[in-house]
Write an enzyme that holds these catalytic residues in place. Structure first.
Site, short mmCIF file in Angstrom:
data_model
loop_
_atom_site.label_atom_id
_atom_site.label_comp_id
_atom_site.label_asym_id
_atom_site.label_seq_id
_atom_site.Cartn_x
_atom_site.Cartn_y
_atom_site.Cartn_z
N ASP A 187 0.88 -1.16 0.00
CA ASP A 187 0.00 0.00 0.00
C ASP A 187 0.93 1.22 0.00
O ASP A 187 2.15 1.11 0.19
CB ASP A 187 -0.95 0.00 1.20
CG ASP A 187 -2.15 0.94 0.97
OD1 ASP A 187 -2.08 1.81 0.08
OD2 ASP A 187 -3.15 0.81 1.70
C1 BGC Z 1 -5.01 3.32 0.06
C2 BGC Z 1 -5.07 2.36 -1.09
C3 BGC Z 1 -4.89 3.10 -2.38
C4 BGC Z 1 -3.57 3.87 -2.34
C5 BGC Z 1 -3.29 4.66 -3.60
C6 BGC Z 1 -3.77 4.20 0.02
O1 BGC Z 1 -3.88 5.21 0.96
O2 BGC Z 1 -5.05 2.61 1.28
O3 BGC Z 1 -6.30 1.67 -1.08
O4 BGC Z 1 -4.93 2.22 -3.45
O5 BGC Z 1 -3.61 4.77 -1.25
O6 BGC Z 1 -4.14 5.73 -3.71
#
Ligand code: BGC
Length: 931
Positions: A418
């Site tokens: 993530d």
């Molecule tokens: C989120 C993800 C997301 C990523 C990119 C993170 O803060 O938890 O679900 O895909 O950001 O935006």
């Protein structure tokens, strides 16, 4: 046999993994914890513990502003960077120096479970799951050389009809699902071809720097997409665009804003879920996205969970089937799907600093199940989550990455972090394959990988074979989806929608049709007294309609007026955060109702419509509702991702009441109108006790969070153009305290918060059943405008022509746990239809309509399972009076429980019975499993 070969190869690896786990001294461990904490939140390695608090809040602040299209200017460098452009920490020696205290830290629970840990889990006495509070600190990966042998290819019988060789472009149709007696798809042939092509490509002069660059994102906002793997010109590799979200293409225009995952799951309709996935996949591809960051499949463990609406509810089976169909659809559309967030990211509060403490059986049976189904759908990528699992960060958790995902599930794609969830360079050694967005914290100019990974491989700390494996997995996934041929270029820029790269390519097609259909099919009719619904226009019917409530109409700022939908005004059609898309338009209920009420040819077939939008001016609402034939009150509850706070809710909901004075609004309207219909657009359950039993509240519809056609969808249901067949994907309780798990709050800035999953297998309805708690509306519940009856139950065992797996099947029948081997949990024999349950359903009412038939297993008490567990469902459409035969099948896996001692799936001893019915508490037929 191939399985034996796989087992032997795994056992060869096993000692290596366990050997790399030296024991810890607690002093060193706590010193380490301060340092490691700083890695997750602070751009500066030098100011470790003091920067924790401010680092943490600046991460959120950065995300908020940078993802705001209005506030960001164009970023110059895009996909062009090579290794020199990848940010690194100044020198490998400075990294090693700052890491030197880590080298004696412990890795015991992050590795393969030791026998004592297993035993502790078996007896339920594991120390990590004993209470709330804070953790002592994370367990980290030691910096010592770690050898690596790639997992062998999972074996699969070729040419056996139950396991047709499947390409992601042409998966078996939803009606051919294994749970409906259909085929288990075998993607191994397609993976094998993709691996061969990746290996061949890598042999054409790829240096270690190239491979590292393939695995390291170019840094936050360096590129057009939320995540970017820069192109490698010398290798002819065009780079990768990774883009949110689970409900559409985020932060660009001319796309469809699909219903949320939760609304899709509430349809319990595999065909609709598949179609939504397919259309999303096509839109992502049309915009040039290689990897779509969804679906999201964290469980609705706590009703308040901020991101629950992105996922598929509170039951692992329903979530698993939804994830499976979504991924088959998305990848058929050409995009690589990403199963996220792996794993145990069930609340937003302190998501980067909380340890979800989960026992091994619960992990396997509940939380890992949707990810396992994702692997069976051939998912190309997985995203590890921000949180820790049993004290080890998810993105360096060897148990979950290497042992469960890659070994047990036989996952052949790649695991990415993530965004900034990475904690160390060594994460590469325990199963992480890609760093996103590539920098340690957003815009820090530093990276755990990049030059550091190159150096760690050069000095032998991380095995060359591991780097090769990372690159192979990433390239194989690209070939698996045929993205090497004529793939569209990226035609947007999430950091600046006004940038010239945004050529406004329209990918919407007629996808709105399925949005409208899912919105209606996912609406759950909870109450309908005196046939208040559907609304009948014309003679003797409804002539005047009052539409009440802010949720009924458009927002003052327009559909996209709040950045990432971080505000609640007007019709609620998605939650907030990265799981969103820009609305291309948004049909509100008031417009849809007005237009539907005037559809009749004669004026006597039409209704007049008035409205009152303010939730706070109650006298006006009462006056608007007075003397109207029906008053429809629209209410909502919102939540989202933790980097945005709305009305004091930091992602998770602070409570389970409806928003915006809704309870008072409903009560006041019901006080003056004896035909009050309530429609709730809600991100999850809410407590509706203040008014649900009010005699003037004649009907209640739980309308989910349904995307851009929200108004049309609900009008279809209100006027009976669609007979509702949605069923609750979670339980609505009478009181917050009735739920078995609650949001854990608190925890000081530097501490890691404990989240003990002490309810174990008793998630959602299972808790209510086990503790005899009466819910308001149970999981699986939903009414229809017609009625259904169930008859003629038959069960049988399905005979199987495949002799290859006979030994394994016999061992299972004899009560032996499945083997520890690569792909052991996803083995095709374990999932093939085994027991057939057949029955008939008849539509006994006056209108056509759909029924969702549900099958719940009841295990013998000795198995330690909840009273009822969902293991099958089907959607059946029946005309008035029509009767149909329904077949639901159970696999050996469906009948098994996880054996923590033997680390395999085992058939419980004793008689398994089951019920077929219309909800988790409305059982119509009972039988026993004939094995
Ligand atoms: C989120 C993800 C997301 C990523 C990119 C993170 O803060 O938890 O679900 O895909 O950001 O935006």
């Amino acid at each position: 046999m191939a399985i034996h070969r796989a087992l032997c190869a795994f056992l060869l690896i096993l000692p290596t993994i366990v050997d790399t786990a030296p024991s810890a001294s607690s002093a060193v461990e706590s010193a380490t914890s301060a340092l490691i904490l700083s890695h997750s939140v602070s751009p500066s390695l030098s100011s470790a513990s003091s920067s924790v608090a401010s680092g943490s809040s600046s991460v959120s602040a950065t995300a908020t502003s940078i993802f705001s299209p209005a506030s960001v200017s164009a970023s110059g460098s895009t996909n062009a960077s090579g290794s020199s452009n990848i940010p690194t920490i100044t020198s490998a020696s400075s990294i090693s120096a700052s890491f030197s205290t880590n080298s004696v830290s412990t890795n015991t629970t992050s590795g393969v479970l030791t026998s004592s840990a297993v035993n502790a889990t078996a007896t339920g006495s594991q120390s990590f799951n004993s209470g709330s509070g804070t953790e002592t600190g994370p367990i980290t990966v030691p910096i010592t050389p770690i050898s690596f042998t790639p997992f062998p290819t999972p074996s699969s019988p070729v040419g056996v009809p139950e396991f047709p060789s499947v390409d992601p472009e042409s998966p078996p149709p939803p009606r051919d699902a294994p749970g409906l007696g259909g085929h288990v798809p075998d993607f191994s042939g397609a993976w094998n071809k993709a691996y061969a092509r990746a290996e061949q490509y890598l042999s054409q002069g790829w240096s270690n720097e190239d491979k590292v660059n393939l695995a390291t994102g170019g840094g936050f906002s360096n590129g057009f997409c939320v995540g970017n793997i820069p192109s490698l010109h010398a290798r002819g590799f065009p780079g990768l665009c990774l883009e949110d979200s689970p409900l559409g293409v985020r932060l660009t225009d001319f796309v469809t804003a699909f219903p949320t995952g939760l609304s899709a799951a509430a349809t319990w309709n595999r065909t609709l879920i598949r179609t939504r996935g397919l259309f999303m996949g096509q839109e992502h591809k049309g915009k040039g996205v290689n990897v779509a960051l969804g679906p999201m499949m964290n469980m609705g463990r706590i009703a308040q969970g901020g991101r629950n609406w992105e996922g598929f509810g509170a039951d692992p089976f329903l979530s698993g089937e939804s994830a499976y169909e979504t991924i088959l659809g998305m990848q058929a559309g050409g995009v690589q799907a990403c199963a996220k967030h792996y794993i145990n990211n069930e609340q937003e509060h302190k998501r980067m600093q909380e340890s979800s403490n989960v026992d091994d059986r619960t992990q396997h049976e509940i939380y890992a199940h949707p990810f396992m189904r994702s692997v069976m759908a051939g998912v190309a990528s997985v995203m590890c989550s921000y949180n820790l699992i049993n004290d080890t960060y998810a993105c360096e958790n060897e148990k979950m990455l290497d042992d469960v995902m890659k070994r047990e599930f036989g996952f052949r794609g790649y695991i990415m972090t993530d965004w900034s969830a990475q904690q160390s360079t060594m994460s590469a050694a325990v199963g992480l394959d890609m760093s996103m967005p590539g920098d340690i914290s957003f815009g820090s100019g530093t990276s755990w990988w990049g030059q550091n990974l190159t150096d760690f491989v050069a000095n032998g700390t991380i095995a060359q074979a591991r780097l090769d494996d990372m690159a192979t997995r990433i390239l194989a996934s690209w070939f698996f989806l045929r993205q090497d041929v004529d793939y569209p270029p990226v035609t947007f820029n999430v950091y600046n929608t006004l940038d010239g790269n945004n050529t406004h390519v329209d990918v919407q097609d007629d996808h709105f049709t399925v949005v409208r259909e899912i919105g209606a099919a996912g609406a759950v009719l909870l109450k309908n007294e005196q046939n208040a619904l559907p609304l009948k226009l014309g003679k003797g019917g409804v002539r005047s309609i009052a539409v009440i409530g802010n949720d009924s109409g458009p927002a003052i700022r327009g559909p996209n007026g709040f950045t990432d939908r971080g505000g609640d005004d007007g019709i609620l059609a998605m939650g907030w955060g990265s799981g969103t898309a820009q609305f291309p338009y948004l049909i509100d209920p008031l417009s849809a109702i007005q237009s539907r009420a005037r559809k009749g040819k004669k004026s006597s077939e039409r209704a007049i419509v008035t409205w009152w939008r303010s939730n706070w001016e109650l006298a006006g609402a009462a006056s608007a509702a007075t003397e109207q034939d029906v008053a429809i009150v629209f209410v909502n509850a919102d939540s989202g991702e933790g980097y945005i706070t709305v009305d004091g809710n930091e992602g998770d909901r602070n409570n389970l009441t409806l928003w915006g004075n809704a309870d008072a609004l409903v009560s006041v309207v019901a006080g003056v109108n004896n035909n009050t219909v309530v429609v709730a657009h809600s991100v999850g359950p809410a407590i509706i006790e203040p008014w649900v039993e009010h005699p003037n509240v004649t009907a209640v519809i739980w309308a989910g969070v349904p995307g851009q056609e929200a108004g049309n969808s609900i009008a279809d249901v209100l006027f009976g153009d669609v007979n509702p067949s949605g069923r609750l994907p979670y339980t609505i309780a009478k009181d917050v305290s009735d739920y078995g798990a609650q949001l854990v709050t608190g925890g000081d800035a530097a501490a890691i918060l404990s989240i003990p999953y002490t309810e174990g297998l008793l998630i959602d309805y299972r808790w209510f059943d086990a503790n005899n708690i009466e819910p308001r509306f149970e999981f699986g519940f939903g009414l229809s405008y017609t009625t259904f009856q169930y008859f003629n139950l038959h069960t049988s065992v399905i005979s199987q022509p495949d002799s290859d797996s006979k030994l394994l099947e016999d061992a299972w029948a004899a009560g032996k746990a499945t083997l520890i081997a690569e792909g052991s949990t996803t083995a095709l024999w374990l999932h093939r239809p085994f027991v057939k349950v057949q029955f008939e359903v008849q539509n006994t009412g006056n209108v056509d309509g759909g029924e969702i038939t549900q099958l719940y297993l009841h295990h013998p008490a000795s198995a330690g399972e909840p009273p009822s567990v969902l293991k099958g469902f089907d959607d059946i459409y029946l005309h008035q009076g029509q009767k149909k035969a329904v077949t639901i099948t159970l696999s050996r896996y469906d009948l098994s429980v996880w054996d923590v001692v033997h680390q395999g799936w085992v058939k419980p001893k004793g008689k398994i019975t089951f019920s077929v019915g219309a909800s988790s508490r409305d059982f119509r037929l009972k039988g026993s499993v004939p094995v």
